[in-house]
Design a protein around this motif. Structure first.
Motif, PDB file in Angstrom:
ATOM      1  N   LEU A 189       0.958  -1.338  -0.125  1.00  0.00           N
ATOM      2  CA  LEU A 189       0.059  -0.038   0.051  1.00  0.00           C
ATOM      3  C   LEU A 189       0.859   1.375   0.025  1.00  0.00           C
ATOM      4  O   LEU A 189       1.706   1.535   0.794  1.00  0.00           O
ATOM      5  CB  LEU A 189      -0.857   0.032   1.183  1.00  0.00           C
TER       6      LEU A 189
ATOM      7  N   HIS B 257      -2.523   4.590  -4.745  1.00  0.00           N
ATOM      8  CA  HIS B 257      -3.659   4.193  -3.890  1.00  0.00           C
ATOM      9  C   HIS B 257      -4.467   5.499  -3.299  1.00  0.00           C
ATOM     10  O   HIS B 257      -4.960   5.245  -2.277  1.00  0.00           O
ATOM     11  CB  HIS B 257      -3.426   3.049  -2.942  1.00  0.00           C
TER      12      HIS B 257
ATOM     13  N   LEU C 103      -8.125   5.409  -3.309  1.00  0.00           N
ATOM     14  CA  LEU C 103      -8.884   4.019  -2.879  1.00  0.00           C
ATOM     15  C   LEU C 103      -9.558   4.086  -1.386  1.00  0.00           C
ATOM     16  O   LEU C 103      -9.249   4.786  -0.812  1.00  0.00           O
ATOM     17  CB  LEU C 103      -7.694   3.007  -2.682  1.00  0.00           C
TER      18      LEU C 103
ATOM     19  N   LEU D 264      -6.008  -6.060  -3.341  1.00  0.00           N
ATOM     20  CA  LEU D 264      -6.840  -5.172  -4.327  1.00  0.00           C
ATOM     21  C   LEU D 264      -8.204  -5.875  -4.711  1.00  0.00           C
ATOM     22  O   LEU D 264      -9.115  -5.233  -5.348  1.00  0.00           O
ATOM     23  CB  LEU D 264      -5.963  -4.706  -5.579  1.00  0.00           C
TER      24      LEU D 264
END
Length: 246
Positions: free
Chosen positions: A7, A12, A15, A114
């Motif tokens: 991460l 991201h 996200l 993911l």
């Protein structure tokens, strides 16, 4: 299949992760692997039992239900327990550690799957703030992962001590939910309170210094929750049959 990546706040940035709970999000299980660093919270809610994994290593298990896929603490999209096992609450996140950081004694990093059903870009809790810092949600997840990591670090030494002192014994989990409906869960062991009480002063001192004595007592205390779990199952059976439970 999983699609697990490290991460970061660049790839991201947008996200989001749903904080909803439910069977579709992985909560429909009757057992959860747990670690010593959460025994205090766990023993208030769940029986903590012991069994070996596929590699033959001892691990602690929180019992959530009696049938496969049955989580008696899950009602629709919410948990009714005050505490959720860390391995469940972490959702799509796992602990990562690259070799350089590990060798240098660095902090573990956060990985995310993911392809997990809770992960997306449209709805849910953001992982990062507008300017790149961790969101409050991600900070909470980081704390959960740190607790898991710390627990995994001491798990082997804890069970080595339990096995060395012959404190692990098989248990029979069987009985009746209601007339004509019985249950039996084979393959589990537990920490023996009788053997724990028979330890001499030196053994108790060593366990206490290592922190393992407290964890062992938490596991013993948790066994009282088996009766509570039976009552929860009996109420569920009664509700499904349209009757009532005393």
């Amino acid at each position: 299949m999983t699609n697990t990546v490290l991460l970061n706040n660049v790839d991201h940035a947008d996200l989001k992760v749903s904080t909803a709970r439910g069977e579709a999000l992985g909560d429909g299980v009757n057992q959860a692997v747990v670690v010593p660093t959460e025994f205090l919270e766990l023993q208030r809610e769940f029986p903590i039992l012991v069994k070996k994994d596929q590699a033959g290593a001892w691990q602690a298990i929180a019992l959530l239900g009696f049938d496969s896929g049955e989580n008696l603490f899950l009602e629709g999209n919410r948990w009714t327990s005050r505490y959720m096992p860390a391995v469940m609450e972490r959702g799509p996140f796992t602990i990562g550690m690259d070799r350089q950081a590990d060798a240098a004694g660095g902090d573990p990093m956060i990985n995310i799957d993911l392809d997990h059903p809770a992960v997306g870009n449209e709805t849910g809790a953001p992982l990062f703030l507008k300017h790149g810092g961790n969101s409050p949600y991600l900070e909470r997840i980081a704390g959960i992962l740190r607790r898991l990591h710390a627990g995994l670090q001491i798990r082997k030494s804890f069970f080595d001590a339990m096995e060395r002192l012959d404190l692990i014994e098989p248990v029979n989990i069987e009985g009746e939910f209601s007339e004509g409906m019985s249950f039996k869960i084979p393959g589990f062991s537990a920490i023996s309170i009788d053997r724990l009480n028979e330890l001499d002063a030196d053994a108790l001192h060593q366990l206490n210094r290592s922190g393992h004595l407290y964890a062992a007592h938490m596991m013993v205390a948790s066994l009282n929750n088996i009766g509570r779990l039976i009552e929860m199952k009996a109420r569920k059976v009664a509700a499904q049959s349209g009757g009532s439970s005393a």
